[in-house]
Design a protein around this motif. Structure first.
Motif, short mmCIF file in Angstrom:
data_model
loop_
_atom_site.label_atom_id
_atom_site.label_comp_id
_atom_site.label_asym_id
_atom_site.label_seq_id
_atom_site.Cartn_x
_atom_site.Cartn_y
_atom_site.Cartn_z
N MET A 1 0.85 -1.19 0.00
CA MET A 1 0.00 0.00 0.00
C MET A 1 0.89 1.25 0.00
N THR A 2 0.63 2.14 -0.93
CA THR A 2 1.42 3.38 -1.02
C THR A 2 0.70 4.50 -0.29
N THR A 3 1.48 5.34 0.34
CA THR A 3 0.90 6.48 1.04
C THR A 3 1.14 7.73 0.21
N LEU A 4 0.10 8.52 0.13
CA LEU A 4 0.21 9.75 -0.64
C LEU A 4 1.03 10.77 0.15
N PRO A 5 1.86 11.56 -0.54
CA PRO A 5 2.63 12.58 0.17
C PRO A 5 1.71 13.63 0.78
N LYS A 6 2.09 14.11 1.94
CA LYS A 6 1.28 15.14 2.60
C LYS A 6 1.36 16.43 1.80
N PRO A 7 0.22 17.13 1.64
CA PRO A 7 0.26 18.40 0.93
C PRO A 7 1.13 19.40 1.69
N GLN A 8 1.88 20.18 0.94
CA GLN A 8 2.78 21.14 1.56
C GLN A 8 1.98 22.25 2.23
N LYS A 9 2.31 22.51 3.49
CA LYS A 9 1.61 23.56 4.24
C LYS A 9 2.15 24.92 3.83
N ILE A 10 1.25 25.81 3.43
CA ILE A 10 1.65 27.14 3.01
C ILE A 10 1.79 28.02 4.26
N PRO A 11 2.95 28.65 4.45
CA PRO A 11 3.11 29.52 5.62
C PRO A 11 2.08 30.65 5.62
N LYS A 12 1.63 30.99 6.81
CA LYS A 12 0.65 32.07 6.93
C LYS A 12 1.35 33.41 6.79
N ILE A 13 0.86 34.24 5.89
CA ILE A 13 1.47 35.54 5.64
C ILE A 13 0.72 36.60 6.44
N ALA A 14 1.46 37.38 7.22
CA ALA A 14 0.86 38.44 8.03
C ALA A 14 0.20 39.48 7.14
N ILE A 15 -0.92 40.04 7.61
CA ILE A 15 -1.63 41.06 6.84
C ILE A 15 -0.72 42.26 6.58
N ALA A 16 0.19 42.55 7.53
CA ALA A 16 1.13 43.67 7.34
C ALA A 16 2.01 43.43 6.12
N ALA A 17 2.42 42.18 5.90
CA ALA A 17 3.27 41.85 4.74
C ALA A 17 2.48 42.01 3.44
N LYS A 18 1.21 41.64 3.46
CA LYS A 18 0.37 41.80 2.26
C LYS A 18 0.22 43.27 1.90
N VAL A 19 -0.10 44.10 2.92
CA VAL A 19 -0.26 45.54 2.70
C VAL A 19 1.05 46.13 2.19
N PHE A 20 2.16 45.73 2.80
CA PHE A 20 3.48 46.20 2.40
C PHE A 20 3.75 45.90 0.93
N HIS A 21 3.47 44.67 0.49
CA HIS A 21 3.72 44.29 -0.89
C HIS A 21 2.87 45.11 -1.87
N TRP A 22 1.59 45.30 -1.55
CA TRP A 22 0.71 46.06 -2.44
C TRP A 22 1.16 47.52 -2.56
N ILE A 23 1.46 48.14 -1.42
CA ILE A 23 1.90 49.53 -1.45
C ILE A 23 3.21 49.65 -2.22
N ASN A 24 4.11 48.68 -2.04
CA ASN A 24 5.37 48.69 -2.77
C ASN A 24 5.16 48.63 -4.27
N ILE A 25 4.31 47.73 -4.71
CA ILE A 25 4.08 47.57 -6.15
C ILE A 25 3.51 48.85 -6.76
N VAL A 26 2.48 49.40 -6.12
CA VAL A 26 1.85 50.61 -6.66
C VAL A 26 2.82 51.79 -6.65
N SER A 27 3.53 51.99 -5.53
CA SER A 27 4.45 53.13 -5.45
C SER A 27 5.65 52.95 -6.38
N LEU A 28 6.16 51.72 -6.51
CA LEU A 28 7.29 51.48 -7.41
C LEU A 28 6.90 51.71 -8.87
N LEU A 29 5.73 51.24 -9.26
CA LEU A 29 5.27 51.46 -10.64
C LEU A 29 5.08 52.95 -10.91
#
Length: 197
Positions: free
Chosen positions: A1-29
């Motif tokens: 019997m073969t076991t399926l590999p466990k799905p990779q857990k995606i690290p939780k991204i802080a809301i501050a990091a999301k806001v930071f990335h969006w502001i960076n993209i808009v301001s850089l462009l």
């Protein structure tokens, strides 16, 4: 019997990091396109006879308009970096973000591709700091040369100051692509998208 590999857990991204990335993209462009408008007024390389950027890629319509957009976006970008830097410092995320001796050793000895990717990512994260500081530092010197003549003097001439500032642009763009590629390599598309959504 073969076991399926466990799905990779995606690290939780802080809301501050999301806001930071969006502001960076808009301001850089905004800074990139308005900077091209400023460049068109008197190209860094070749003077007025130098390469001109098609107006569709330039923001502001004319020199003063480009400067207004550029400096407004510069303040947004700089303040965004400042508050995120404080956030990283307070939450101690800097321990996992920036290159250390173990990363250098990993590049020399490790055969683990994931460990090597993390090491390269931390090197990229660390190397962008002086590049951004040079971009802001030279930008302030060009923005307020009368108030900060020592910045112009530090680079030897106005033209040298402009060349250094201009040279930071492709370096920031290269960093953005490398950062995205390494994040995708470690966590896949879902991880990369989690930086924004």
């Amino acid at each position: 019997m073969t076991t399926l590999p466990k799905p990779q857990k995606i690290p939780k991204i802080a809301i501050a990091a999301k806001v930071f990335h969006w502001i960076n993209i808009v301001s850089l462009l905004t800074m990139l396109t308005s900077g091209l408008q400023i460049y068109n007024a008197n190209p860094v390389f070749g003077g007025r006879a130098g390469l001109h950027i098609p107006p569709i890629f330039a923001l502001g319509g004319w020199l003063a308009g480009g400067r207004h957009w550029h400096f407004a976006a510069m303040w947004v970008f700089s303040l965004n970096l400042l508050w995120y830097g404080i956030f990283v410092l307070v939450t101690r995320r800097w321990r996992h973000r920036y290159v250390g001796l173990l990363d250098i050793k990993a590049l020399q000895k490790s055969q683990n591709p994931k460990r090597l990717t993390f090491a390269w990512h931390r090197i990229a994260y660390t190397s962008i700091i002086p590049i951004l500081l040079f971009a802001i530092f030279t930008g302030i010197g060009m923005y307020k040369p009368a108030q900060f003549p020592w910045i112009v003097d530090f680079f030897g001439s106005w033209q040298a100051l402009r060349i250094v500032h201009f040279a930071t642009v492709p370096l920031v763009i290269i960093f953005a692509f490398v950062h995205s590629y390494l994040a995708r390599k470690v966590g896949g598309t879902e991880f990369t998208e989690s930086m924004f959504w």
